[in-house]
Scaffold this active site. Structure first.
Site, short mmCIF file in Angstrom:
data_model
loop_
_atom_site.label_atom_id
_atom_site.label_comp_id
_atom_site.label_asym_id
_atom_site.label_seq_id
_atom_site.Cartn_x
_atom_site.Cartn_y
_atom_site.Cartn_z
N HIS A 399 -66.16 31.73 15.81
CA HIS A 399 -66.14 30.43 15.14
C HIS A 399 -64.87 29.66 15.45
O HIS A 399 -64.90 28.47 15.78
CB HIS A 399 -66.27 30.67 13.63
CG HIS A 399 -66.56 29.43 12.85
ND1 HIS A 399 -66.64 29.40 11.48
CD2 HIS A 399 -66.78 28.16 13.25
CE1 HIS A 399 -66.90 28.18 11.08
NE2 HIS A 399 -66.99 27.41 12.13
N ARG A 506 -75.85 23.90 22.89
CA ARG A 506 -76.04 25.20 22.23
C ARG A 506 -76.33 24.98 20.75
O ARG A 506 -75.42 24.80 19.95
CB ARG A 506 -74.79 26.05 22.46
CG ARG A 506 -74.64 26.45 23.90
CD ARG A 506 -73.31 27.12 24.20
NE ARG A 506 -72.23 26.15 24.33
CZ ARG A 506 -71.11 26.37 25.02
NH1 ARG A 506 -70.93 27.52 25.62
NH2 ARG A 506 -70.18 25.45 25.10
N ARG A 542 -80.84 24.19 24.24
CA ARG A 542 -81.23 25.60 24.23
C ARG A 542 -81.64 25.99 22.83
O ARG A 542 -80.93 25.70 21.86
CB ARG A 542 -80.05 26.46 24.70
CG ARG A 542 -80.41 27.94 24.80
CD ARG A 542 -79.24 28.73 25.41
NE ARG A 542 -78.09 28.78 24.51
CZ ARG A 542 -76.90 29.29 24.86
NH1 ARG A 542 -76.72 29.75 26.08
NH2 ARG A 542 -75.91 29.31 24.01
N GLU A 640 -80.49 34.97 32.83
CA GLU A 640 -79.19 35.57 32.53
C GLU A 640 -79.22 37.09 32.44
O GLU A 640 -78.22 37.70 32.07
CB GLU A 640 -78.63 34.97 31.23
CG GLU A 640 -79.60 34.92 30.08
CD GLU A 640 -79.09 34.07 28.92
OE1 GLU A 640 -77.86 33.89 28.80
OE2 GLU A 640 -79.93 33.60 28.13
N ASN A 663 -72.50 33.59 32.66
CA ASN A 663 -71.67 34.43 31.79
C ASN A 663 -72.37 35.75 31.48
O ASN A 663 -71.82 36.84 31.69
CB ASN A 663 -71.36 33.69 30.49
CG ASN A 663 -70.48 32.47 30.71
OD1 ASN A 663 -69.99 32.25 31.81
ND2 ASN A 663 -70.29 31.68 29.67
N ASP A 664 -73.58 35.65 30.96
CA ASP A 664 -74.33 36.87 30.65
C ASP A 664 -74.84 37.56 31.91
O ASP A 664 -74.90 38.79 31.97
CB ASP A 664 -75.50 36.57 29.71
CG ASP A 664 -75.11 36.70 28.25
OD1 ASP A 664 -74.23 37.53 27.95
OD2 ASP A 664 -75.66 35.97 27.41
N ARG A 674 -67.76 41.00 28.48
CA ARG A 674 -66.82 39.96 28.88
C ARG A 674 -65.77 39.65 27.81
O ARG A 674 -64.76 39.02 28.11
CB ARG A 674 -67.56 38.68 29.24
CG ARG A 674 -68.28 37.99 28.08
CD ARG A 674 -68.92 36.69 28.57
NE ARG A 674 -69.54 35.94 27.49
CZ ARG A 674 -70.83 36.01 27.19
NH1 ARG A 674 -71.61 36.80 27.88
NH2 ARG A 674 -71.34 35.30 26.19
N CYS A 711 -75.24 26.84 34.48
CA CYS A 711 -74.53 26.36 33.30
C CYS A 711 -73.50 27.34 32.74
O CYS A 711 -73.04 27.19 31.62
CB CYS A 711 -75.51 25.99 32.19
SG CYS A 711 -76.53 27.37 31.62
#
Length: 791
Positions: A399, A506, A542, A640, A663-664, A674, A711
């Site tokens: 957060h 997101r 998404r 991903e 990323n994933d 990560r 992305c």
């Protein structure tokens, strides 16, 4: 006691090393004549663990081992920061004047051989060994038997533990096992000392070079400032029991403290109002409601009237509620318990310090440093003073990291288990690009980062001129460049960046900052504002993607391995009532704007995509029957995970576009978390396996006639963006702060040059070689100053 319990109880070993030590201890314990060694081992581990500092721990270790093994000498050598030499740092039996002064080259002597082989070395007559290196300062003449054991933690050799004896003999297996076990414990202590910076001071007391502390990049940018530790407030558990007969004055002090904290929260809410969406601002209202709870106030006043001191009465009232909430097996209630405790500390600070002594951040730029951080902590510092954020816990998707990115504040997360007190009163540099922190930086490091900050400021001004220019190569090839967003506050930054729309919105952020699942109308309002802000430019939304390291405070998901568990589409397909509500809100928000694109995350099978499309058709049909003039927007699949990558063709035939989440994809392809600082060095989206997978996705997507967007954070790297352009990707989505740099890089190459760069990169065997290739190309194009090496 079970021997593994002994190891874990009296040490700070990581589980793999603890298990290794367990088997060694069990081997020792199985020999009746050697069981006394187990008790000696336990005592050494206890004494070392209780040592006040690293020097004391090392001194205890060598002296206890020398006595236990009845040898002539025991010595510890530590590897220096650059791993170029081993420094004698503690000894019992050799010349004490040599401590800190004798350095052996990395490959020098028997100590160097132990480090090279990363295994014990047992030599009967050391002076006769071809690698023996005599050092007159240590006064080891007459010593023959040599046993060296490496100190290893997470595949890194931290030093070497050595015992020597005057006799010509080999140490028996029992002695070797004993020293291996001690070495495992000592390596764990050394690793913690390295993380806290203690070894730097011990090895190089006169060295002015500042060592970086490695964490996880939370929000990009560089900041300098003085450390402020926001949660060093009065501790409720430390309040003494005290009586008072001055009921009126205690009540007055209590009411004044409550009023002061209410005013602080109100002022903080007003300061952050321009920076936070309504859902975030509502948290301050919740805090004030908890603070003004009638039962909490009345219980405290009752305690005061019963003759207790106001801080004691307040403590009892707060902790009673904290204990009640903590007993509930619910993470949401546990979070509320911590909120009440935090408010309790704030009121207590006023009660104990007095209304004129409440601490505020010092004037000037400050960096907040805490184990965990809340919105209230951020709000305690005026925005113009807040330079950066450092969190010992948390991930790049926590957060606080999300808020930091929304507010444009550099942040480093997941710095690890470090003594917080070491930061207090220090100056600090926060490198949000690489997830690094420098505490009390030396003049050279400070000057280096000051120059970087000046360059960044000048570069930002220069890049602003590109705002209205297209992301177009020198030979006229155009590639759409989109921004990523998660909060409504991202709208302004995305517009100012010159992005051509939103390539990834997101939606889970709107869920994460609330107290419950948002209703369809609440979602509709959020999505409508985002779509309207960019119409007619596209906005790719998404659907809800939670799980892994993204959790909802009001919906508990407890799993042993959350990254391989109930996340992404797996969750939403199991909760169609949540999924269809979100789809309805999106479709309604798109009416008459027609710039919505829907993206499904974490698709692993074609069956999942088929089911998601069926539910989208159901939401569409429901709204049409209700009279909404909805239209079906283009639908994309997020690639991903490897299973989706290798079914790209089948997925592409069902979808309108593909979006690669690097990323994933990198995380799952390389089997690297990560957000784990311990293995952060293994996470690299330029790894040849990742590049080949991305190339396969692009090729098969195009073969099916579908455009492929990328992305992930890879799209924010100027060099990687040029590489992706050459690989044939159809569009890129980067953070708003990265869009100008990526656009500059694209405009500095021809399409032919990018294709040749991609061809060369796909033939390389290591990520290091790929990165060197890209950096060389960027430097030739005059862009070297904007390259940030992957952390």
């Amino acid at each position: 006691m079970h021997y593994l319990h002994i190891v874990l109880r009296y040490s700070a070993l990581s589980p793999p090393i603890a298990m290794m030590a367990y088997f060694v201890i069990q081997k020792i314990s199985n020999r009746k004549e050697s069981r006394f060694m187990l008790e000696i081992l336990r005592r050494i581990v206890q004494d070392v663990g209780a040592a006040p500092d690293l020097s004391s721990a090392l001194a205890i270790t060598v002296n206890r081992i020398r006595a236990a093994m009845k040898v002539a000498a025991c010595t510890v050598y530590l590897a220096d920061e650059d791993n170029r030499s081993h420094v004698l740092m503690a000894t019992a039996g050799l010349n004490p004047q040599a401590v800190g002064r004798v350095r052996l080259g990395h490959h020098q002597g028997l100590v160097g051989l132990v480090a090279e082989r990363q295994e014990p070395l047992n030599v009967a007559d050391a002076p006769r060994h071809p690698r023996f290196h005599p050092v007159c300062e240590v006064c080891e003449e007459g010593y023959h038997a040599f046993l060296g054991v490496p100190l290893i933690q997470y595949r890194r050799v931290l030093g070497v533990l050595v015992v020597q004896d005057s006799a010509v003999r080999q140490f028996d297996s029992e002695e070797v096992d004993f020293l291996v076990t001690i070495a495992a414990q000592l390596a764990s202590i050394l690793n913690h000392a390295i993380l806290s910076g203690a070894t730097q001071e011990l090895l190089n007391p006169l060295n002015t070079h500042t060592r970086a502390l490695q964490g996880v990049a939370g929000a990009p940018g560089v900041a300098m400032g003085a450390v402020t530790i926001p949660h060093l407030l009065a501790d409720l558990d430390d309040v003494p029991d005290r009586l008072s007969q001055e009921v009126a004055s205690e009540e007055a002090a209590f009411h004044a403290a409550i009023a002061a904290v209410e005013q602080e929260l109100r002022e903080a809410s007003d300061r952050l109002a321009p920076l936070l969406p309504p859902t975030e601002q509502a948290l301050f209202t919740v805090y004030r409601m908890m603070l003004s709870s009638d039962s909490l106030i009345e219980d405290t006043l009752g305690g005061i009237r019963a003759g207790r001191w106001a801080p004691t009465a307040w403590r009892d009232a707060v902790l009673a509620r904290v204990r009640l909430l903590e007993q509930a097996e619910d993470s949401y209630l546990s979070t509320r318990a911590e909120d009440i405790r935090d408010l309790g500390r704030r009121v207590l600070q006023h009660l104990r310090a007095g209304p004129d002594q409440h601490p505020h951040p010092a004037a000037g730029r400050c960096v907040l440093v805490a184990e965990d951080m809340s919105v209230a902590h951020l709000a305690a510092v005026p925005p113009e003073q807040l330079a950066g954020i450092v969190c010992l816990r948390g991930s790049a998707l926590s957060h606080v990291a999300l808020l930091a990115r929304a507010m444009g504040i550099p942040a480093v997360m997941g710095l690890g288990d470090r003594p917080l007190g070491r930061f207090e009163g220090s100056d600090i540099i926060v490198d949000g690009y690489h997830g690094r922190v420098y505490v009390n930086p030396d003049p050279a490091t400070r000057a280096e980062y000051r120059q970087l900050m000046d360059t960044e400021a000048a570069l930002t001004v220069g890049l602003g001129k590109l705002r209205d220019l297209p992301a177009e190569t020198q030979d006229g090839y155009h590639i759409p460049l989109y921004a990523k967003a998660g909060l409504l506050t991202d709208i302004a930054a995305a517009r100012d960046s010159g992005a051509e729309g939103i390539g990834l919105y997101r939606t889970e952020f709107a869920y994460m900052v609330r107290e419950s699942f948002p209703s369809e109308d609440e979602q509709y309002q959020i999505y409508r504002r985002m779509l309207a802000a960019f119409a007619p430019q596209p906005v790719v939304m998404r659907t809800l993607d939670i799980g892994g390291d993204k959790t909802l405070p009001y919906f508990t998901i407890e799993e042993n391995n959350p990254f391989l568990g109930w996340r992404g589409m797996r969750f939403t397909l199991d909760h169609p009532e949540i999924f269809v509500t979100q789809l309805r809100a999106m479709l309604r928000a798109n009416v008459e704007l027609d710039n919505l694109r829907i993206l499904f995350p974490m698709i692993t099978t074609v069956e999942e995509l088929d089911e998601a499309l069926r539910l989208l058709a159901r939401a569409d049909q429901e709204l049409r029957e209700e009279g909404w003039p909805v239209t079906r927007p283009p639908v994309g699949v997020m690639i991903e995970v490897p299973s989706a990558a290798w079914q790209t063709g089948q997925l592409a035939r069902r979808a309108d576009f593909l979006s690669v989440g690097t990323n994933d994809l990198t995380q799952y392809t390389l089997a690297v978390d990560r957000d784990n600082a311990r293995v952060a060095g293994l996470y690299d989206n330029l790894h040849p396996a990742v590049l080949k997978t991305v190339a396969y996705i692009i090729e098969n997507g195009h073969r099916s006639g579908r455009p492929v967007n990328l992305c992930g954070e890879m799209a924010a790297d100027p060099g990687a963006a040029v590489l992706l352009l050459g690989m044939g990707v159809d569009s890129l989505s980067a953070s708003a702060t990265s869009v100008p740099r990526v656009k500059w890089a694209i405009r500095s190459f021809s399409h032919a040059e990018a294709r040749e760069l991609a061809r060369q990169a796909l033939e390389l065997e290591t990520a290091r070689a790929v990165r060197q290739l890209l950096n060389d190309a960027l430097r030739r194009a005059g862009l070297g100053e904007i390259v940030h090496e992957s952390a």
